[in-house]
Design a protein around this motif. Structure first.
Motif, short mmCIF file in Angstrom:
data_model
loop_
_atom_site.label_atom_id
_atom_site.label_comp_id
_atom_site.label_asym_id
_atom_site.label_seq_id
_atom_site.Cartn_x
_atom_site.Cartn_y
_atom_site.Cartn_z
N PRO A 29 5.66 35.41 -46.75
CA PRO A 29 4.55 34.48 -46.43
C PRO A 29 4.52 34.08 -44.96
O PRO A 29 3.45 33.76 -44.44
CB PRO A 29 4.83 33.27 -47.32
CG PRO A 29 5.64 33.79 -48.44
CD PRO A 29 6.46 34.90 -47.87
N THR A 30 5.67 34.11 -44.28
CA THR A 30 5.65 33.73 -42.87
C THR A 30 5.16 34.87 -42.00
O THR A 30 4.92 34.70 -40.81
CB THR A 30 7.06 33.33 -42.38
OG1 THR A 30 7.89 34.50 -42.38
CG2 THR A 30 7.68 32.27 -43.25
N VAL A 189 14.62 35.99 -40.99
CA VAL A 189 13.25 36.23 -40.51
C VAL A 189 13.30 36.98 -39.18
O VAL A 189 12.53 37.92 -38.95
CB VAL A 189 12.48 34.89 -40.37
CG1 VAL A 189 11.09 35.14 -39.82
CG2 VAL A 189 12.40 34.17 -41.70
N ARG A 190 14.22 36.57 -38.32
CA ARG A 190 14.35 37.22 -37.02
C ARG A 190 14.64 38.73 -37.19
O ARG A 190 14.03 39.57 -36.53
CB ARG A 190 15.52 36.59 -36.25
CG ARG A 190 15.88 37.31 -34.96
CD ARG A 190 17.29 36.97 -34.52
NE ARG A 190 18.28 37.42 -35.51
CZ ARG A 190 19.54 37.01 -35.53
NH1 ARG A 190 19.98 36.12 -34.67
NH2 ARG A 190 20.38 37.47 -36.45
N ASP A 191 15.54 39.04 -38.11
CA ASP A 191 15.93 40.43 -38.27
C ASP A 191 14.77 41.31 -38.71
O ASP A 191 14.79 42.52 -38.54
CB ASP A 191 17.08 40.54 -39.29
CG ASP A 191 18.35 39.91 -38.74
OD1 ASP A 191 18.40 39.69 -37.51
OD2 ASP A 191 19.27 39.63 -39.53
N ARG A 192 13.76 40.69 -39.32
CA ARG A 192 12.60 41.45 -39.76
C ARG A 192 11.49 41.45 -38.73
O ARG A 192 10.49 42.15 -38.90
CB ARG A 192 12.05 40.83 -41.06
CG ARG A 192 13.01 40.90 -42.23
CD ARG A 192 12.68 39.86 -43.27
NE ARG A 192 11.29 39.94 -43.73
CZ ARG A 192 10.89 40.72 -44.73
NH1 ARG A 192 11.76 41.46 -45.38
NH2 ARG A 192 9.62 40.76 -45.08
N ALA A 193 11.67 40.63 -37.67
CA ALA A 193 10.56 40.46 -36.72
C ALA A 193 10.72 41.35 -35.50
O ALA A 193 11.77 41.93 -35.26
CB ALA A 193 10.48 39.01 -36.30
N LYS A 194 9.62 41.42 -34.73
CA LYS A 194 9.62 42.22 -33.51
C LYS A 194 9.04 41.39 -32.36
O LYS A 194 8.35 40.41 -32.60
CB LYS A 194 8.76 43.46 -33.69
CG LYS A 194 9.37 44.51 -34.61
CD LYS A 194 8.54 45.79 -34.57
CE LYS A 194 9.10 46.84 -35.51
NZ LYS A 194 9.03 46.39 -36.95
N PHE A 429 5.01 24.10 -41.81
CA PHE A 429 6.35 24.49 -42.27
C PHE A 429 6.27 25.70 -43.19
O PHE A 429 7.05 26.65 -43.07
CB PHE A 429 7.01 23.29 -42.97
CG PHE A 429 8.05 23.64 -43.98
CD1 PHE A 429 9.31 24.06 -43.56
CD2 PHE A 429 7.80 23.55 -45.33
CE1 PHE A 429 10.28 24.39 -44.50
CE2 PHE A 429 8.75 23.87 -46.27
CZ PHE A 429 10.00 24.30 -45.86
N SER A 430 5.30 25.69 -44.13
CA SER A 430 5.23 26.78 -45.10
C SER A 430 4.84 28.10 -44.43
O SER A 430 5.01 29.16 -45.01
CB SER A 430 4.23 26.44 -46.21
OG SER A 430 2.91 26.54 -45.71
#
Lengths: 470, 386
Positions: A29-30, A189-194, A429-430
């Motif tokens: 969701p984020t 979340v960071r590990d999935r982000a770019k 937040f969500s």
């Protein structure tokens, strides 16, 4: 956590989740663009926030005279809202601290959102003691800081000063607790982000790598913070109740207030958690993490605390009668029969009577009834504070000074506005953080996932798991 | 007068006729909603309505103040706010007061901070300011209230503000009507800050803006006040007044200053009411003008006390009774209000403190008020009572 699970415990994670699926379900969701439901909700909430800012400026610019308080009733909606919001915060702390110490596994499904709720609710609550001041620009007088006026100290006898310490401590500890829990999840979340997003989340997760040492420190800190928070669950609302209990006003001067306020706080807090979780789990498809089992557990807490609060209401009436003290007797007679009778009826029906339907298991597990009841309880607890504050002040010792009070549009705007502030923060937040604690859900997967436990568990997993200990 | 179907006594005239309408709604502003304290009514046959359970005359006002139910008998009358009686029952009245005061004292002794001890330690030396109000002498004329407003720069409120119960008077006259409603008696009770030695307002202020002097004065420090209004809430006598708006043009912001009229509000020659030099001459230079957002209340005319003490000091003599008189005291045409040093056994106030009809309002809550009232005694033929 121990692997021993009672067979009557229902699984807390449904859908035979793997670790990867959990990450996927909760973090995605984020990463998606917001849904239309979220956008509409955000527009409504931020309009509320704008209303709040407007009414706040109005209050400061024009003065407290823009409210309808009067010489008899010095606190009305302002302090009612303060106590209401601070009470709502308590469920988050109870879930994160006390349920952690008691090793209640179901807390993992709701603790993140509940802690966020605590922080946002305390932020809303904290507005009112500030803006109810006649001279907000001199509000720093309430802090004991070195000064050249003598030095002139604050009055350590005043419960309002105790509030300053209680609430600032509460906010600080709650924020630390919430953020500590967020660190490993922000790293996920960071590990999935770019790109930039990755950089931001890397900063927010303090460079978490998931090393064993990190986990060890994380667990120790969580326990320490749980230990610090646990007394706060009891102390914060106790101190808030002292604002009234230490006074001389009949109806306020009551030794029952501390336990009664704490029970009421947990009661209203769980109701607010239910309101939020019923919506969140639906919108973000988290029904397999926030299950009916979670909802039922929270409804049981609501039933218990609601009944405690109800007993307190009846005890108050009894003690007023038994005291033989005319002012006390009149104060309570007036609450029930006087011009504010409707507030008393609202309080009694929403807080004492209606939660009794949770004796029925079917209703405890009904999402619809849970949502309806959570709204009822929120209304009822607001009325409770209104009854205690405004009704009591309206008619105290001297009949010559009795009066009646109806809020002005500014006061109503401030209340509606803090709802806007609260939901704006919650909606943001969500979108930016996992609303369920990913790391903590993974910790309980092997003992509470439905492929491992409950009636549908794979027998092989059980046999294998049990074999290790032989 | 009649009684409606709900049992409420109808206080208005029933035969009134409307002779014309203005098509304008006017609010009725009053400072006291509730005036009665034990009013008995008669039914259509002229018989006093009795309480079914006790057989005593029923106080019909107990019902009228409640929305639901028949009211709580004694909810008004059992309060220790006014004491009154007939001259022929004066012994009985004095006995009743003594009994109530003994009972209150008994309750007040149940403390780990006995008052007698700290009274001896802190208030037995120097001055201790006391006031005595004789309810027999008070005619309710309100001169004291006007004098107080003039002396202490108390803002005068307009109808709109009075309607919202924002009146600022430091001293007010409470009216309590009692006995037969067709031929009622009334007690006027001047009510001002009681300068409690165990003041509930003082300990609740978070910034210590209100505190106690060694002479028993309950003091307000306006420039320390941040306006939480906790003191006003916790005052059993409800004598504390909050500056809801900028009533005196003493504020940081100019938004809600009172203008002479709407026309001049936004013009360059328009001055706020209190910014006009001539208007400002009504202000007493010895008394601070309070800004918006602070609490104020009766100070026992502390500026006069200080002046009296300085006069005595300058003349190298002890303070005399006549050195200090409060504004309300000087204005009272019947001498109902007497103020002075309670520690000086020769002062008039000390002499008045020996009256057996004396009582302290709300004595049982142990706030140790410095103001004593003498009960109201009426001397009237019984024949007029009915």
């Amino acid at each position: 956590m121990s692997a021993a699970v009672s067979p009557i415990r229902e699984p807390l994670i449904q859908g035979s989740k793997t670790y990867h699926q959990i990450t996927e379900d909760i973090c995605s969701p984020t990463e998606r663009t917001p849904s239309m439901a979220w956008i509409i909700a955000f527009i409504v909430a931020s309009s509320g926030l704008a209303l709040y800012v407007f009414c706040l400026i109005w209050t400061i610019w024009v003065g407290i005279g823009s409210w309808n308080l009067n010489r008899t009733i010095g606190w009305g909606w302002d302090i009612t809202n303060f106590v209401w919001w601070i009470g709502i915060g308590h469920a988050g702390t109870l879930i994160s601290a006390i349920l952690l110490l008691f090793r209640q596994r179901w807390r993992t499904g709701v603790n993140r959102a509940a802690e966020a709720m605590t922080i946002f609710a305390v932020m809303c609550a904290g507005q009112f003691p500030l803006i109810h001041m006649g001279r907000l620009w001199l509000g720093f007088f309430i802090f004991p800081y070195p000064n050249t006026r003598g030095p002139l100290w604050v009055n350590f006898n005043s419960p309002l000063l105790w509030d300053v310490f209680a609430i600032s401590t509460y906010f600080t500890v709650s924020l630390l607790f919430w953020y500590t829990g967020l660190v490993p999840d922000l790293a996920t979340v960071r590990d999935r982000a770019k790109g930039l997003r990755r950089k931001i989340y890397n900063f927010l997760s303090f460079g978490w790598t998931g090393a064993a040492k990190h986990w060890q420190r994380f667990e120790s800190l969580s326990l320490v913070l749980a230990g610090l928070s646990t007394p706060l669950v009891l102390s914060v609302h106790t101190i808030v109740s002292f604002d009234f209990a230490t006074s001389v006003i009949p109806g306020w001067h009551t030794t029952i207030f501390p336990p009664y306020f704490v029970a009421g706080a947990i009661f209203s807090g769980f109701a607010m958690v239910q309101t939020l979780m019923v919506m969140t789990r639906k919108v973000l498809n988290l029904e397999q993490y926030v299950t009916l089992e979670h909802i039922e557990s929270m409804n049981k807490v609501i039933l218990l605390t609601g009944t405690i609060v109800g007993v307190a209401y009846l005890t108050e009436l009894f003690v007023a009668w038994y005291s033989g003290y005319i002012y006390e007797q009149f104060a309570f007679y007036n609450r029930v029969m006087g011009p504010y009778w409707w507030a008393y009826v609202g309080m009694m029906s929403c807080n004492l009577l209606s939660p009794q339907i949770f004796w029925f298991k079917k209703i405890r597990r009904s999402v619809f009834w849970t949502f309806v009841m959570s709204i009822f309880v929120n209304i009822g607890m607001w009325f409770e504070r209104f009854v205690i504050i405004a009704t009591t002040l309206a008619r105290d010792y001297l009949p010559s000074s009795w009066s009646y009070y109806v809020p002005s549009w500014v006061e109503i705007g401030l209340f509606v506005g803090t709802l806007g502030l609260f939901f704006t923060l919650y909606l943001i937040f969500s979108r930016v953080a996992p609303v369920v604690a990913v790391a903590e859900i993974k910790q309980i997967l092997k003992v509470a996932g439905d492929q491992y436990t409950g009636t549908n568990a794979h027998k092989a997993h059980h046999a294998k798991g049990a074999g290790v200990h032989h | 007068m009649s009684i409606d179907k709900d049992g409420n006594t109808q206080y208005y005239a029933e035969d009134a006729k409307i002779i014309g309408k203005t098509d304008r709604d006017e609010h009725f502003a009053c400072v006291q909603y509730h005036h009665t304290m034990g009013v008995t009514a008669r039914d259509e046959n002229g018989k006093v309505i009795a309480d079914e359970s006790t057989g005593k005359p029923l106080n019909v006002d107990e019902k009228t103040i409640m929305t639901i139910g028949a009211g709580m008998q004694g909810g008004l009358t059992k309060r220790s706010i006014i004491y009154q009686g007939n001259l022929k029952d004066i012994e009985e009245l004095a006995h009743h007061i003594e009994e109530k005061r003994t009972e209150a004292e008994e309750l007040n002794q149940q403390t780990i901070y006995p008052y007698e001890q700290y009274k001896k330690d802190f208030y037995s030396q120097g001055h201790h300011w006391n006031m005595h109000v004789d309810l027999n002498a008070c005619t309710g004329c309100g001169a004291c209230q006007v004098a107080c407003i003039a002396e202490n720069n108390v803002p005068v409120m307009d109808k709109k503000e009075v309607h919202r119960h924002h009146e600022m008077s430091w001293l007010r006259i409470d009216r309590y009507v009692f006995r037969d409603y067709e031929n009622p008696n009334v007690v006027y009770q001047p009510m001002m800050c009681q300068h409690c030695d165990n003041a509930p307002c003082e300990n609740v202020c978070p910034v210590a803006a209100t505190n106690h002097s060694s002479e028993g004065l309950n003091q307000m420090t306006y420039n320390r006040c941040i306006g939480t209004r906790y003191c006003a809430n916790n005052c059993p006598y409800k004598v504390r007044r909050f500056n809801w708006l900028d009533y005196n043009t003493a504020d940081l912001f100019s938004i809600n200053e009172n203008y002479m009229d709407d026309e001049h509000m936004y013009t360059s020659d328009g001055l706020p009411f209190y910014a006009d030099n001539l208007t400002r001459m009504v202000l007493n230079p010895d008394v601070t003008v309070r800004s918006r957002g602070v609490i104020e209340k009766c100070s026992f005319c502390v500026q006069r006390i200080q002046e009296g003490k300085l006069t005595a000091k300058r003349e190298s003599r002890a303070l005399r009774d006549s050195d200090v008189k409060t504004a309300c005291q000087t204005a009272c045409p019947t001498g109902a209000i007497v103020f002075g040093d309670g520690n000086n056994k020769n002062s008039e106030v000390a002499k008045r403190l020996g009256n057996p009809l004396n009582y302290v309002v709300l004595e049982e809550i142990n706030v140790r008020s410095s103001v004593t009232y003498a009960a109201r005694v009426v001397n009237r033929d019984e024949a007029f009572e009915a």
